[in-house]
Design a protein around this motif. Structure first.
Motif, PDB file in Angstrom:
ATOM      1  N   THR A  54       0.928  -1.327  -0.053  1.00 53.82           N
ATOM      2  CA  THR A  54       0.050   0.016  -0.033  1.00 53.82           C
ATOM      3  C   THR A  54       0.686   1.014   0.245  1.00 53.82           C
ATOM      4  OG1 THR A  54      -0.178   0.236   2.396  1.00 53.82           O
ATOM      5  CG2 THR A  54      -1.684  -1.400   1.258  1.00 53.82           C
ATOM      6  N   LEU A  55       0.150   2.385  -0.222  1.00 51.98           N
ATOM      7  CA  LEU A  55       0.841   3.602  -0.173  1.00 51.98           C
ATOM      8  C   LEU A  55       1.448   3.771   1.401  1.00 51.98           C
ATOM      9  CD1 LEU A  55       1.733   6.358  -1.309  1.00 51.98           C
ATOM     10  CD2 LEU A  55      -0.549   7.261  -0.583  1.00 51.98           C
ATOM     11  N   MET A 104      -8.102   8.121   1.356  1.00 51.44           N
ATOM     12  CA  MET A 104      -9.612   7.860   1.000  1.00 51.44           C
ATOM     13  C   MET A 104     -10.073   6.988   0.167  1.00 51.44           C
ATOM     14  SD  MET A 104     -12.135   9.749   2.781  1.00 51.44           S
ATOM     15  CE  MET A 104     -11.730  11.606   2.603  1.00 51.44           C
ATOM     16  N   ASP A 105      -9.112   6.717  -0.805  1.00 46.48           N
ATOM     17  CA  ASP A 105      -9.442   5.404  -1.747  1.00 46.48           C
ATOM     18  C   ASP A 105      -9.233   4.260  -1.303  1.00 46.48           C
ATOM     19  OD1 ASP A 105     -10.678   7.253  -3.589  1.00 46.48           O
ATOM     20  OD2 ASP A 105      -8.804   7.812  -4.661  1.00 46.48           O
ATOM     21  N   GLN A 106      -8.206   4.092  -0.371  1.00 45.94           N
ATOM     22  CA  GLN A 106      -7.605   2.763   0.048  1.00 45.94           C
ATOM     23  C   GLN A 106      -8.516   2.322   1.204  1.00 45.94           C
ATOM     24  OE1 GLN A 106      -3.248   2.805   0.275  1.00 45.94           O
ATOM     25  NE2 GLN A 106      -3.393   4.680  -0.865  1.00 45.94           N
ATOM     26  N   ILE A 107      -8.912   3.043   2.182  1.00 43.61           N
ATOM     27  CA  ILE A 107      -9.338   2.611   3.288  1.00 43.61           C
ATOM     28  C   ILE A 107     -11.148   2.747   3.584  1.00 43.61           C
ATOM     29  CG2 ILE A 107      -9.601   3.205   5.732  1.00 43.61           C
ATOM     30  CD1 ILE A 107      -6.597   4.304   5.408  1.00 43.61           C
ATOM     31  N   GLN A 116      -8.620   2.571   9.515  1.00 39.38           N
ATOM     32  CA  GLN A 116      -9.480   3.583   9.794  1.00 39.38           C
ATOM     33  C   GLN A 116      -9.213   4.640  10.728  1.00 39.38           C
ATOM     34  OE1 GLN A 116     -13.435   1.728  10.513  1.00 39.38           O
ATOM     35  NE2 GLN A 116     -12.595  -0.255  10.021  1.00 39.38           N
ATOM     36  N   GLU A 117      -8.762   4.557  11.886  1.00 39.15           N
ATOM     37  CA  GLU A 117      -8.518   5.370  12.816  1.00 39.15           C
ATOM     38  C   GLU A 117      -7.373   6.525  12.133  1.00 39.15           C
ATOM     39  OE1 GLU A 117      -7.000   3.391  16.322  1.00 39.15           O
ATOM     40  OE2 GLU A 117      -9.510   3.424  16.939  1.00 39.15           O
ATOM     41  N   ARG A 118      -6.388   5.963  11.457  1.00 44.04           N
ATOM     42  CA  ARG A 118      -5.471   6.673  10.900  1.00 44.04           C
ATOM     43  C   ARG A 118      -6.183   7.785   9.654  1.00 44.04           C
ATOM     44  NH1 ARG A 118       0.060   6.850   9.644  1.00 44.04           N
ATOM     45  NH2 ARG A 118       0.625   7.897   7.646  1.00 44.04           N
ATOM     46  N   LEU A 119      -7.079   7.375   8.998  1.00 41.47           N
ATOM     47  CA  LEU A 119      -7.832   8.093   8.180  1.00 41.47           C
ATOM     48  C   LEU A 119      -8.454   9.273   8.872  1.00 41.47           C
ATOM     49  CD1 LEU A 119      -8.983   8.642   5.119  1.00 41.47           C
ATOM     50  CD2 LEU A 119     -10.728   7.149   5.710  1.00 41.47           C
ATOM     51  N   ILE A 146     -13.359  15.970   7.292  1.00 42.42           N
ATOM     52  CA  ILE A 146     -13.768  14.883   8.482  1.00 42.42           C
ATOM     53  C   ILE A 146     -14.987  14.309   8.335  1.00 42.42           C
ATOM     54  CG2 ILE A 146     -14.480  14.903  10.889  1.00 42.42           C
ATOM     55  CD1 ILE A 146     -12.496  17.351  11.255  1.00 42.42           C
ATOM     56  N   ALA A 147     -16.021  14.975   7.564  1.00 44.09           N
ATOM     57  CA  ALA A 147     -17.217  14.362   7.399  1.00 44.09           C
ATOM     58  C   ALA A 147     -17.159  13.109   6.537  1.00 44.09           C
ATOM     59  CB  ALA A 147     -18.246  15.325   6.759  1.00 44.09           C
ATOM     60  N   ARG A 148     -16.177  13.540   5.045  1.00 45.06           N
ATOM     61  CA  ARG A 148     -16.125  12.364   4.032  1.00 45.06           C
ATOM     62  C   ARG A 148     -15.349  11.138   4.993  1.00 45.06           C
ATOM     63  NH1 ARG A 148     -16.473  13.359  -0.986  1.00 45.06           N
ATOM     64  NH2 ARG A 148     -16.351  10.921  -1.247  1.00 45.06           N
ATOM     65  N   ALA A 149     -14.255  11.404   5.709  1.00 46.43           N
ATOM     66  CA  ALA A 149     -13.534  10.481   6.224  1.00 46.43           C
ATOM     67  C   ALA A 149     -14.392   9.269   7.078  1.00 46.43           C
ATOM     68  CB  ALA A 149     -12.343  11.018   6.923  1.00 46.43           C
ATOM     69  N   ALA A 150     -15.194  10.071   8.005  1.00 42.53           N
ATOM     70  CA  ALA A 150     -16.169   9.576   9.017  1.00 42.53           C
ATOM     71  C   ALA A 150     -17.086   8.711   7.920  1.00 42.53           C
ATOM     72  CB  ALA A 150     -16.687  10.315   9.706  1.00 42.53           C
ATOM     73  N   LEU A 151     -17.667   9.124   7.171  1.00 43.61           N
ATOM     74  CA  LEU A 151     -18.825   8.379   6.312  1.00 43.61           C
ATOM     75  C   LEU A 151     -17.843   7.251   5.520  1.00 43.61           C
ATOM     76  CD1 LEU A 151     -20.437  11.197   4.439  1.00 43.61           C
ATOM     77  CD2 LEU A 151     -21.436   9.668   6.430  1.00 43.61           C
ATOM     78  N   ARG A 152     -16.566   7.517   5.109  1.00 46.83           N
ATOM     79  CA  ARG A 152     -16.032   6.179   4.661  1.00 46.83           C
ATOM     80  C   ARG A 152     -15.744   5.003   5.352  1.00 46.83           C
ATOM     81  NH1 ARG A 152     -14.926   4.548  -0.530  1.00 46.83           N
ATOM     82  NH2 ARG A 152     -12.853   3.492  -0.618  1.00 46.83           N
TER      83      ARG A 152
END
Length: 239
Positions: A54-55, A104-107, A116-119, A146-152
């Motif tokens: 991974t990255l 965001m595209d990996q997790i 998940q927590e890192r994101l 933050i909103a997009r990460a949480a939804l992800r």
């Protein structure tokens, strides 16, 4: 053996190197795989699976190449040498924002909890730095991230809270916002409402986001919005 950092190293250069290393490993290039086996603690003396690399693995490899135990510590070292004070916050805000988008595209919610927590924490950290160095527009964009990460990662209620905060900031400070801030804010809110089961409100926000997207003056900015609007997940709203 470790490698000295270039005299004028920047995090943008290092991030590009990490992406290049990941691509090289994915292609099975022997020199790239040799670097990974020499420096990545999990791959020393073992086979490197190009599809599983991974990255984050590439970033850790590069950090270890330069004698640092982790990517954040490498980032801190380079940034501290470049800037200080308010500019340091600005620098970290930009870099953490970019790194969070990369992840965001990996997790997603199926990823290990640590990932998940890192994101999520990366998005929070970026927003915190912008609170120190930016204005309400930067704050709103931090809330969007933050909103997009949480939804992800499946934290719908948290995503809704930050999406609402994002739109509130955009509407409260229109003179300092770009014309793309409101459609982005409504896009995030639409996703969050759909994720929490509020489909009529989610559809209304998505419709308004699309209307505002069509009004964005710069074609490049409009294309970015259209591309983001086309991406999943929409949590059943567009099925």
């Amino acid at each position: 053996m470790t490698t000295e950092l270039p005299a004028k190293a920047s995090l943008s250069q290092l991030r590009t190197r990490a992406k290049d290393l990941r691509k090289a490993v994915a292609k099975g290039r022997p020199d790239a795989i040799a670097r990974v086996r020499a420096h990545h603690p999990e791959y020393r003396g073992t086979t490197v699976d190009p599809l599983a690399f991974t990255l984050r693995d590439a970033q850790l490899t590069i950090a270890r190449e330069h004698g640092l135990p982790s990517w954040p510590e490498l980032m801190e070292k380079v940034a501290t040498e470049l800037v200080e004070g308010r500019e340091l916050h600005r620098y970290f805000g930009v870099e953490l924002n970019n790194e969070t988008w990369d992840l965001m595209d990996q997790i997603d919610e199926t990823s290990p909890l640590a990932d998940q927590e890192r994101l999520l924490y990366g998005a929070y950290a970026a927003c915190l730095h912008w609170l120190e160095a930016g204005n309400e527009a930067n704050h709103a964009r931090g809330e969007y991230m933050i909103a997009r990460a949480a939804l992800r990662i499946g934290r719908a209620s948290l995503g809704l809270e930050h999406a609402q905060r994002c739109l509130s900031l955009v509407l409260a400070h229109p003179t300092i916002m770009s014309d793309w801030d409101e459609p982005f804010a409504r896009e995030a809110l639409s996703r969050a409402l759909a994720a929490t089961g509020s489909f009529p409100a989610a559809l209304a926000e998505r419709t308004r986001a699309l209307e505002l997207t069509a009004l964005v003056a710069n074609p490049g900015d409009r294309q970015v919005l259209e591309t983001e609007m086309s991406k999943d997940p929409w949590f059943g709203l567009t099925d």
